[in-house]
Design a protein around this motif. Sequence first.
Motif, PDB file in Angstrom:
ATOM      1  N   LEU A  79      -4.597  27.326  53.889  1.00 24.82           N
ATOM      2  CA  LEU A  79      -3.004  27.300  53.748  1.00 24.82           C
ATOM      3  C   LEU A  79      -2.222  27.870  54.636  1.00 24.82           C
ATOM      4  N   TRP A  80      -2.905  29.303  54.704  1.00 26.39           N
ATOM      5  CA  TRP A  80      -1.748  29.969  55.568  1.00 26.39           C
ATOM      6  C   TRP A  80      -1.813  30.011  56.579  1.00 26.39           C
ATOM      7  N   ARG A  81      -3.638  29.092  57.528  1.00 28.05           N
ATOM      8  CA  ARG A  81      -3.470  28.707  58.485  1.00 28.05           C
ATOM      9  C   ARG A  81      -2.425  27.664  58.940  1.00 28.05           C
ATOM     10  N   GLU A  82      -1.962  26.906  57.866  1.00 27.71           N
ATOM     11  CA  GLU A  82      -1.229  25.937  57.959  1.00 27.71           C
ATOM     12  C   GLU A  82       0.554  26.895  58.213  1.00 27.71           C
ATOM     13  N   SER A  83       0.841  27.673  57.820  1.00 24.83           N
ATOM     14  CA  SER A  83       2.101  28.008  58.438  1.00 24.83           C
ATOM     15  C   SER A  83       2.795  29.263  59.277  1.00 24.83           C
ATOM     16  N   ASP A  87      -2.746  34.883  60.052  1.00 23.80           N
ATOM     17  CA  ASP A  87      -2.814  36.324  61.444  1.00 23.80           C
ATOM     18  C   ASP A  87      -2.005  36.756  61.334  1.00 23.80           C
ATOM     19  N   ALA A  88      -0.704  35.955  61.323  1.00 20.11           N
ATOM     20  CA  ALA A  88       0.247  37.209  61.330  1.00 20.11           C
ATOM     21  C   ALA A  88       0.525  38.457  60.083  1.00 20.11           C
ATOM     22  N   TYR A  89       0.078  37.648  59.329  1.00 17.04           N
ATOM     23  CA  TYR A  89       0.440  38.542  58.086  1.00 17.04           C
ATOM     24  C   TYR A  89      -0.167  40.202  58.379  1.00 17.04           C
ATOM     25  N   GLY A  90      -1.555  40.457  58.905  1.00 16.60           N
ATOM     26  CA  GLY A  90      -2.616  41.136  59.730  1.00 16.60           C
ATOM     27  C   GLY A  90      -3.260  41.841  58.397  1.00 16.60           C
ATOM     28  N   PRO A  91      -3.487  42.956  58.886  1.00 15.18           N
ATOM     29  CA  PRO A  91      -4.745  44.086  57.447  1.00 15.18           C
ATOM     30  C   PRO A  91      -4.146  44.115  56.289  1.00 15.18           C
ATOM     31  N   GLU A  92      -3.018  43.960  56.558  1.00 17.55           N
ATOM     32  CA  GLU A  92      -2.754  43.887  55.095  1.00 17.55           C
ATOM     33  C   GLU A  92      -3.147  42.346  53.883  1.00 17.55           C
ATOM     34  N   MET A  93      -4.298  41.818  54.274  1.00 14.77           N
ATOM     35  CA  MET A  93      -4.576  40.879  53.860  1.00 14.77           C
ATOM     36  C   MET A  93      -5.742  40.099  53.356  1.00 14.77           C
ATOM     37  N   GLY A 200      11.898  39.908  57.090  1.00 13.85           N
ATOM     38  CA  GLY A 200      10.353  41.306  57.311  1.00 13.85           C
ATOM     39  C   GLY A 200       9.384  40.215  57.084  1.00 13.85           C
ATOM     40  N   PRO A 201       7.692  39.734  56.701  1.00 13.26           N
ATOM     41  CA  PRO A 201       7.325  38.831  57.131  1.00 13.26           C
ATOM     42  C   PRO A 201       7.617  37.452  56.212  1.00 13.26           C
ATOM     43  N   ILE A 202       8.540  37.209  55.510  1.00 11.85           N
ATOM     44  CA  ILE A 202       8.538  36.223  54.255  1.00 11.85           C
ATOM     45  C   ILE A 202       9.631  35.890  55.368  1.00 11.85           C
TER      46      ILE A 202
END
Length: 438
Positions: A79-83, A87-93, A200-202
């Motif tokens: 789902l997150w690959r679609e948006s 990867d962009a979200y980084g180590p927080e995920m 930011g990331p949003i």
Amino acid sequence: MRLSRFFLPILKENPKEAEIVSHRLMLRAGMMRQEAAGIYAWLPLGFRVLKKIEQIVREEQDRAGALELLMPTLQLADLWRESGRYDAYGPEMLRILDRHKRELLYGPTNEEMITEIFRSYIKSYKNLPLNLYHIQWKFRDEQRPRFGVMRGREFLMKDAYSFDLDEAGARRSYNKMFVAYLRTFARMGLKAIPMRAETGPIGGDLSHEFIVLAETGESGVYINRDVLDLPVPGADVDYDGDLTPIIKQWTSVYAATEDVHEAARFEQEVPEAKRLNTRGIEVGQIFYFGTKYSETMKAMVAGPDGVDVPIHGGSYGVGVSRLVGAIIEACHDDAGIKWPEAVAPFRAAILNLKQGDAAVDGACEQLYRELSAKGVDVLYDDTDQRAGAKFAAADLIGIPWQILVGPKGLADGKVEVKRRSDGSRDNMSPADVVAKLA
Ligand SMILES: Nc1ncnc2c1ncn2[C@@H]1O[C@H](COS(=O)(=O)NC(=O)[C@@H](N)CS)[C@@H](O)[C@H]1O
């Protein structure tokens, strides 16, 4: 609730790991317990506060026309690959593999998932505007979780997501949430100031953070003091009407986080006596991000002309668990917490100052019975601790009203009522106490 039957592990000493007052007081008052870095168990007293805060958030979201649902904490990586955010979200995920080696993640936020739900059902602008929200635990593998629940790794958030045909509609949805946030934090006894902020990331290009002033806050802020006296919209605010006068009033007074602060403008616009540079705690943030998610994830609706267009979206977060700490930062003294009544774990505490004395025990039991019968949340300290320890415990856990029942007062038919917020005391009959608090 009888304290002798409750579970309230009050600590005698200040825990050494606590660096700020809210963290220290939440541990000492037996409200929570750290299970891992940034991960907490909510013990009964703390959980009661969390639920009261959550309920105020829920009521104001509902008043603004948002619809509550509940999305899972676990999400598919695809789902997150679609948006493009996987990867962009980084180590927080926090990334997880299930037994079939499927890639999952513990959701830090839900823009992708709510967009997937929306696009599965809504195909026409006639079903807009729509605002869907939930109150759900999130996980962000913060590099440095600290300050207790203020910056946790697993935390409770209300996150709402709006869907509109165009930018004008999306701004109306944004304004509804802006007003709902003004009301939400005010109901908790907080002054939360809306400030322009980075997205930011949003993502997107319009965002406001709602900040509670506090020396220990992580956000540097610059404000015109006038913003502290602006009126909060009443419960009768017309969410279907034009909210722009309210937004204009709250955004025309200078208030900015350090990331977007404009020193020259601040000096020029704000008279010296009104300038305030301090710190604050971000308790909520709202975003307008247009078609950022609807384009990549193909969330389209047929417009009035029948042509498919990507929806304009926004997301709106409140730090429900962070608010427990933020309220303590704003409402405490040397003796402990001073809960605003709307979020207090109990409204009143009955302190039996001579356990075992027939008259005192009888009066306490009657007060406990009558207040409970009237729906007042009461904590009855029926333990055999000495009076001094009972006073200290009641001050520490911050119950708004303390009812002190002792033999001398009772001889005159009186009990003493102490108001925790300002320490004022009154002597009155038990019947008058019930009338006052019910
Ligand atoms: N690590 C954390 N611990 C406790 N609360 C947090 C943490 N990170 C964010 N919050 C709270 O959650 C609120 C919303 O988070 S956010 O990142 O600003 N916004 C979002 O996640 C958007 N998806 C809003 S729906 C913040 O204003 C803050 O009050």
